[in-house]
Design a protein around this motif. Structure first.
Motif, PDB file in Angstrom:
ATOM      1  N   ILE A  91       0.839  -1.199   0.000  1.00 36.11           N
ATOM      2  CA  ILE A  91       0.000   0.000   0.000  1.00 36.11           C
ATOM      3  C   ILE A  91       0.874   1.249   0.000  1.00 36.11           C
ATOM      4  CG2 ILE A  91      -1.908  -1.148   1.194  1.00 36.11           C
ATOM      5  CD1 ILE A  91      -0.995   0.147   3.764  1.00 36.11           C
ATOM      6  N   ASN A  92       0.290   2.366  -0.416  1.00 37.80           N
ATOM      7  CA  ASN A  92       0.941   3.675  -0.314  1.00 37.80           C
ATOM      8  C   ASN A  92       2.329   3.673  -0.952  1.00 37.80           C
ATOM      9  OD1 ASN A  92       1.553   6.291   0.354  1.00 37.80           O
ATOM     10  ND2 ASN A  92       2.010   5.859   2.517  1.00 37.80           N
ATOM     11  N   ASN A  93       2.355   3.763  -2.283  1.00 34.40           N
ATOM     12  CA  ASN A  93       3.633   3.692  -2.989  1.00 34.40           C
ATOM     13  C   ASN A  93       4.341   5.036  -3.149  1.00 34.40           C
ATOM     14  OD1 ASN A  93       1.982   4.953  -4.814  1.00 34.40           O
ATOM     15  ND2 ASN A  93       2.227   3.446  -6.464  1.00 34.40           N
ATOM     16  N   LYS A  94       3.883   6.055  -2.424  1.00 39.67           N
ATOM     17  CA  LYS A  94       4.479   7.390  -2.543  1.00 39.67           C
ATOM     18  C   LYS A  94       5.943   7.422  -2.114  1.00 39.67           C
ATOM     19  CE  LYS A  94       0.148   9.974  -1.971  1.00 39.67           C
ATOM     20  NZ  LYS A  94      -0.597  10.965  -1.158  1.00 39.67           N
ATOM     21  N   GLY A  95       6.336   6.532  -1.212  1.00 40.79           N
ATOM     22  CA  GLY A  95       7.699   6.562  -0.712  1.00 40.79           C
ATOM     23  C   GLY A  95       8.675   5.715  -1.502  1.00 40.79           C
ATOM     24  N   GLU A  96       8.199   5.104  -2.581  1.00 37.10           N
ATOM     25  CA  GLU A  96       9.044   4.144  -3.295  1.00 37.10           C
ATOM     26  C   GLU A  96      10.296   4.785  -3.882  1.00 37.10           C
ATOM     27  OE1 GLU A  96       8.727   1.071  -7.051  1.00 37.10           O
ATOM     28  OE2 GLU A  96       6.900   1.585  -5.933  1.00 37.10           O
ATOM     29  N   LYS A  97      10.196   6.019  -4.370  1.00 31.24           N
ATOM     30  CA  LYS A  97      11.365   6.639  -4.989  1.00 31.24           C
ATOM     31  C   LYS A  97      12.473   6.919  -3.970  1.00 31.24           C
ATOM     32  CE  LYS A  97       9.765  11.459  -4.689  1.00 31.24           C
ATOM     33  NZ  LYS A  97       9.486  12.697  -5.469  1.00 31.24           N
ATOM     34  N   HIS A  98      12.099   6.957  -2.685  1.00 33.68           N
ATOM     35  CA  HIS A  98      13.096   7.102  -1.628  1.00 33.68           C
ATOM     36  C   HIS A  98      13.416   5.766  -0.962  1.00 33.68           C
ATOM     37  CE1 HIS A  98      11.737  11.403  -1.804  1.00 33.68           C
ATOM     38  NE2 HIS A  98      13.053  11.533  -1.808  1.00 33.68           N
ATOM     39  N   GLY A  99      12.896   4.686  -1.548  1.00 33.62           N
ATOM     40  CA  GLY A  99      13.259   3.357  -1.072  1.00 33.62           C
ATOM     41  C   GLY A  99      12.307   2.724  -0.102  1.00 33.62           C
ATOM     42  N   THR A 100      11.135   3.314   0.114  1.00 31.70           N
ATOM     43  CA  THR A 100      10.215   2.805   1.129  1.00 31.70           C
ATOM     44  C   THR A 100       9.061   2.026   0.504  1.00 31.70           C
ATOM     45  OG1 THR A 100      10.712   4.646   2.619  1.00 31.70           O
ATOM     46  CG2 THR A 100       8.679   3.428   3.032  1.00 31.70           C
ATOM     47  N   ILE A 101       8.872   0.824   0.992  1.00 36.08           N
ATOM     48  CA  ILE A 101       7.743  -0.021   0.595  1.00 36.08           C
ATOM     49  C   ILE A 101       6.937  -0.331   1.851  1.00 36.08           C
ATOM     50  CG2 ILE A 101       7.028  -2.225  -0.392  1.00 36.08           C
ATOM     51  CD1 ILE A 101       8.361  -0.446  -2.431  1.00 36.08           C
ATOM     52  N   THR A 102       5.624  -0.194   1.767  1.00 37.16           N
ATOM     53  CA  THR A 102       4.756  -0.500   2.902  1.00 37.16           C
ATOM     54  C   THR A 102       3.961  -1.758   2.597  1.00 37.16           C
ATOM     55  OG1 THR A 102       4.577   1.846   3.454  1.00 37.16           O
ATOM     56  CG2 THR A 102       2.962   0.361   4.442  1.00 37.16           C
ATOM     57  N   ARG A 116      20.238   3.695   2.358  1.00 29.97           N
ATOM     58  CA  ARG A 116      20.478   4.696   1.322  1.00 29.97           C
ATOM     59  C   ARG A 116      21.489   5.737   1.781  1.00 29.97           C
ATOM     60  NH1 ARG A 116      14.510   7.626   1.882  1.00 29.97           N
ATOM     61  NH2 ARG A 116      14.872   8.469   3.947  1.00 29.97           N
ATOM     62  N   VAL A 117      22.007   6.456   0.823  1.00 27.71           N
ATOM     63  CA  VAL A 117      22.865   7.613   1.099  1.00 27.71           C
ATOM     64  C   VAL A 117      22.306   8.780   0.303  1.00 27.71           C
ATOM     65  CG1 VAL A 117      24.955   6.293   1.578  1.00 27.71           C
ATOM     66  CG2 VAL A 117      24.444   6.960  -0.773  1.00 27.71           C
ATOM     67  N   ASP A 118      22.476   9.993   0.832  1.00 29.38           N
ATOM     68  CA  ASP A 118      22.027  11.195   0.128  1.00 29.38           C
ATOM     69  C   ASP A 118      23.145  11.643  -0.809  1.00 29.38           C
ATOM     70  OD1 ASP A 118      19.747  11.076   1.644  1.00 29.38           O
ATOM     71  OD2 ASP A 118      20.428  12.527   3.128  1.00 29.38           O
ATOM     72  N   VAL A 119      22.890  11.603  -2.104  1.00 29.15           N
ATOM     73  CA  VAL A 119      23.930  11.996  -3.060  1.00 29.15           C
ATOM     74  C   VAL A 119      23.865  13.470  -3.411  1.00 29.15           C
ATOM     75  CG1 VAL A 119      24.153   9.703  -4.048  1.00 29.15           C
ATOM     76  CG2 VAL A 119      22.452  11.262  -4.996  1.00 29.15           C
ATOM     77  N   GLN A 120      22.685  14.086  -3.187  1.00 33.00           N
ATOM     78  CA  GLN A 120      22.554  15.515  -3.452  1.00 33.00           C
ATOM     79  C   GLN A 120      21.389  16.052  -2.638  1.00 33.00           C
ATOM     80  OE1 GLN A 120      22.449  16.538  -7.597  1.00 33.00           O
ATOM     81  NE2 GLN A 120      21.763  18.633  -7.232  1.00 33.00           N
ATOM     82  N   ASP A 122      19.354  19.908  -1.227  1.00 33.49           N
ATOM     83  CA  ASP A 122      19.250  21.363  -1.390  1.00 33.49           C
ATOM     84  C   ASP A 122      18.759  22.036  -0.112  1.00 33.49           C
ATOM     85  OD1 ASP A 122      16.595  20.660  -1.254  1.00 33.49           O
ATOM     86  OD2 ASP A 122      16.052  21.373  -3.254  1.00 33.49           O
ATOM     87  N   GLY A 123      18.843  21.312   0.997  1.00 27.60           N
ATOM     88  CA  GLY A 123      18.361  21.860   2.262  1.00 27.60           C
ATOM     89  C   GLY A 123      16.911  21.558   2.537  1.00 27.60           C
ATOM     90  N   ARG A 124      16.228  21.016   1.534  1.00 26.82           N
ATOM     91  CA  ARG A 124      14.814  20.641   1.701  1.00 26.82           C
ATOM     92  C   ARG A 124      14.568  19.198   1.276  1.00 26.82           C
ATOM     93  NH1 ARG A 124      11.638  25.052  -1.654  1.00 26.82           N
ATOM     94  NH2 ARG A 124      13.440  24.756  -3.015  1.00 26.82           N
ATOM     95  N   HIS A 125      15.115  18.839   0.107  1.00 22.68           N
ATOM     96  CA  HIS A 125      14.889  17.513  -0.457  1.00 22.68           C
ATOM     97  C   HIS A 125      16.232  16.862  -0.770  1.00 22.68           C
ATOM     98  CE1 HIS A 125      10.791  18.940  -0.844  1.00 22.68           C
ATOM     99  NE2 HIS A 125      11.216  19.940  -1.601  1.00 22.68           N
ATOM    100  N   ALA A 126      16.214  15.548  -0.853  1.00 22.86           N
ATOM    101  CA  ALA A 126      17.455  14.824  -1.138  1.00 22.86           C
ATOM    102  C   ALA A 126      17.243  13.820  -2.264  1.00 22.86           C
ATOM    103  CB  ALA A 126      17.940  14.098   0.115  1.00 22.86           C
ATOM    104  N   GLU A 127      18.256  13.696  -3.122  1.00 22.18           N
ATOM    105  CA  GLU A 127      18.306  12.612  -4.087  1.00 22.18           C
ATOM    106  C   GLU A 127      19.105  11.481  -3.440  1.00 22.18           C
ATOM    107  OE1 GLU A 127      19.734  13.683  -7.910  1.00 22.18           O
ATOM    108  OE2 GLU A 127      18.469  15.485  -8.050  1.00 22.18           O
ATOM    109  N   VAL A 128      18.562  10.276  -3.484  1.00 20.86           N
ATOM    110  CA  VAL A 128      19.184   9.183  -2.734  1.00 20.86           C
ATOM    111  C   VAL A 128      19.727   8.111  -3.667  1.00 20.86           C
ATOM    112  CG1 VAL A 128      17.651   9.586  -0.765  1.00 20.86           C
ATOM    113  CG2 VAL A 128      17.028   7.868  -2.484  1.00 20.86           C
ATOM    114  N   GLU A 129      20.647   7.378  -3.120  1.00 20.17           N
ATOM    115  CA  GLU A 129      21.232   6.230  -3.807  1.00 20.17           C
ATOM    116  C   GLU A 129      21.227   5.069  -2.829  1.00 20.17           C
ATOM    117  OE1 GLU A 129      25.707   5.710  -4.764  1.00 20.17           O
ATOM    118  OE2 GLU A 129      24.832   6.724  -6.513  1.00 20.17           O
ATOM    119  N   PHE A 130      20.826   3.899  -3.290  1.00 15.03           N
ATOM    120  CA  PHE A 130      20.703   2.762  -2.387  1.00 15.03           C
ATOM    121  C   PHE A 130      22.076   2.146  -2.105  1.00 15.03           C
ATOM    122  CE2 PHE A 130      16.467   2.572  -4.676  1.00 15.03           C
ATOM    123  CZ  PHE A 130      15.844   3.319  -3.689  1.00 15.03           C
ATOM    124  N   THR A 131      22.204   1.554  -0.928  1.00 18.60           N
ATOM    125  CA  THR A 131      23.458   0.959  -0.486  1.00 18.60           C
ATOM    126  C   THR A 131      23.158  -0.287   0.328  1.00 18.60           C
ATOM    127  OG1 THR A 131      25.510   1.359   0.752  1.00 18.60           O
ATOM    128  CG2 THR A 131      23.522   2.368   1.606  1.00 18.60           C
TER     129      THR A 131
END
Length: 423
Positions: A91-102, A116-120, A122-131
């Protein structure tokens, strides 16, 4: 408190991190059928699964967490594959791009996030990379006390002395405070929030932390009002709220988070001191900073409060001085009950209760909480029955009779009131 918790741990060896084994009843109580099923599924597919963040902090404090988040070495695609193969609903796939599955098992929702690690940022949002590196995931978290993991066998994994900080009631950022804050400026308010939950004394901040907050506080101007309001409310209901709000003003942060410049900090400190034991709502304390209804409106524009919160704020600012206990009146509750009876607001009684908290009126609050709003026994229909037909006369007569009824402590019945009507 810590003595009784530590006695229930057994230590195990560690190499590059601090570990121990947790065997508390609070931890064991988490193992519902749903969690057992989730753990078995990840174990079957050889993916690591650990409890993460705030739930670990709560368990180490001897509390059963209300919400439990999980971290895993499995990627979102791998999680979706194993859940689908097992016939488990997601359910609730909104978090999938940040790696979250419910996933939903046995009528419970389980939120699982890929390391995950934050690769970039801007003080508000982060682009993540899985590890698959647990320490790297811990490094990207805000505070040491929130950066720990707990294996489902009870093993604590602590890379940044979070457990030691928790024992010592100390709140520290992971690594450099300046770097952590620049990654997400909301962490300034999260620091204040957790300081109010963990620290024993109001003013034991590390100078390096305050310097970083002061330097980068203007970044809060770019954070959405909704996110700020969530954190601000938690700060106000925590310990040391008056100190932390005063610190927000001293560090010139108020202008960035929707609080009025030049707010009445001294008045707020008095209200908080008098009301903290009465569990006031956040806006009840914050209203003491506000000098006029216009400041409530401006605060709402920035923070996007709920309709009920804004309405209560306006009510408190408007009535905090004209609606209060009368020193010479034998029935001290009377002004408040009369006000509620005359009001057409269905939430008036709850608002007056908050006003009494604001004023520190313990005894009157207790009395009003037990008071039932009596129903005025007359209506215009009753007056028409006895020959009064003019709408204006009906309104005037009803008000006169209502005043008589209030003076009787709301005890007169319909016939007694009608006896006062002169035809």
């Amino acid at each position: 408190m810590w003595g009784c918790v530590i006695s229930r741990f057994s230590r195990i060896s560690a190499r590059n991190l601090f570990t121990m084994r947790l065997k508390t009843t609070e931890f064991q109580s988490l193992f519902t059928e749903g969690l057992k099923g989730l753990a078995g599924l990840f174990e079957k597919h050889q993916y690591e699964l650990r409890i993460a963040g705030g739930a670990v902090r709560d368990l180490l404090s001897g509390k059963r967490p209300e919400d439990v988040d999980f971290a895993t070495t499995a990627t979102p695609e791998q999680m979706k594959s194993l859940f689908q193969a097992a016939g488990i609903r997601m359910i609730n796939n909104k978090g999938e791009k940040h790696g979250t599955i419910t996933a939903r098992l046995h009528n419970e929702n389980f939120e699982v996030t890929t390391l995950r690690v934050d690769v970039q940022t801007d003080g508000r949002h982060a682009e993540v990379e899985f590890t698959m590196d647990w320490q790297k995931d811990a490094e990207r978290r805000d505070l040491t006390i929130n950066s720990m993991f707990l294996g489902l066998d009870g093993t604590l994994y602590d890379y940044f002395k979070g457990y030691e900080d928790l024992q010592n009631h100390r709140v520290r950022f992971v690594g450099s405070p300046e770097q952590r804050i620049q990654e997400d400026f909301l962490r300034i308010l999260r620091y204040f929030r957790f300081y109010g939950r963990v620290a024993l004394k109001p003013d034991e901040h590390e100078p390096e932390t305050l310097a970083a907050i002061k330097e980068h506080g203007q970044g809060l101007a770019f954070i959405s009002g909704e996110r700020i309001w969530v954190e601000l409310k938690k700060i106000v209901v925590g310990n040391h709220a008056a100190h932390l709000l005063e610190l927000i003003y001293k560090m010139e942060l108020a202008q960035y988070i929707g609080l009025p410049p030049g707010g009445d900090v001294e008045g707020m400190k008095v209200v908080w001191q008098n009301s903290q034991h009465l569990s006031p709502k956040p806006i009840t304390v914050l209203a003491a900073l506000l000098r006029c209804p216009e400041e409530v409106e401006k605060m709402d524009i920035r923070l996007k409060m709920s309709r009920e919160e804004k309405s209560l704020g306006l009510f408190l600012v408007k009535h905090r001085r004209d609606l209060c206990r009368r020193e010479k009146q034998p029935d001290a509750l009377r002004p408040f009950t009369d006000f509620i009876i005359d009001s057409r607001d269905p939430d008036c009684q709850s608002k007056v209760c908050e006003l009494l908290k604001y004023q520190g009126e313990d005894k009157l609050l207790s009395e009003l909480s037990c008071w039932s709003n009596p129903r005025f026994p007359l209506s215009g229909h009753d007056l028409r029955k006895i020959g009064i037909t003019s709408g204006k006369e009906i309104g005037t007569t009803l008000q006169t009779l209502r005043d008589i009824w209030k003076k009787s402590h709301y005890k007169m019945d319909k016939d007694e009131l009608l006896s006062h009507v002169k035809l």
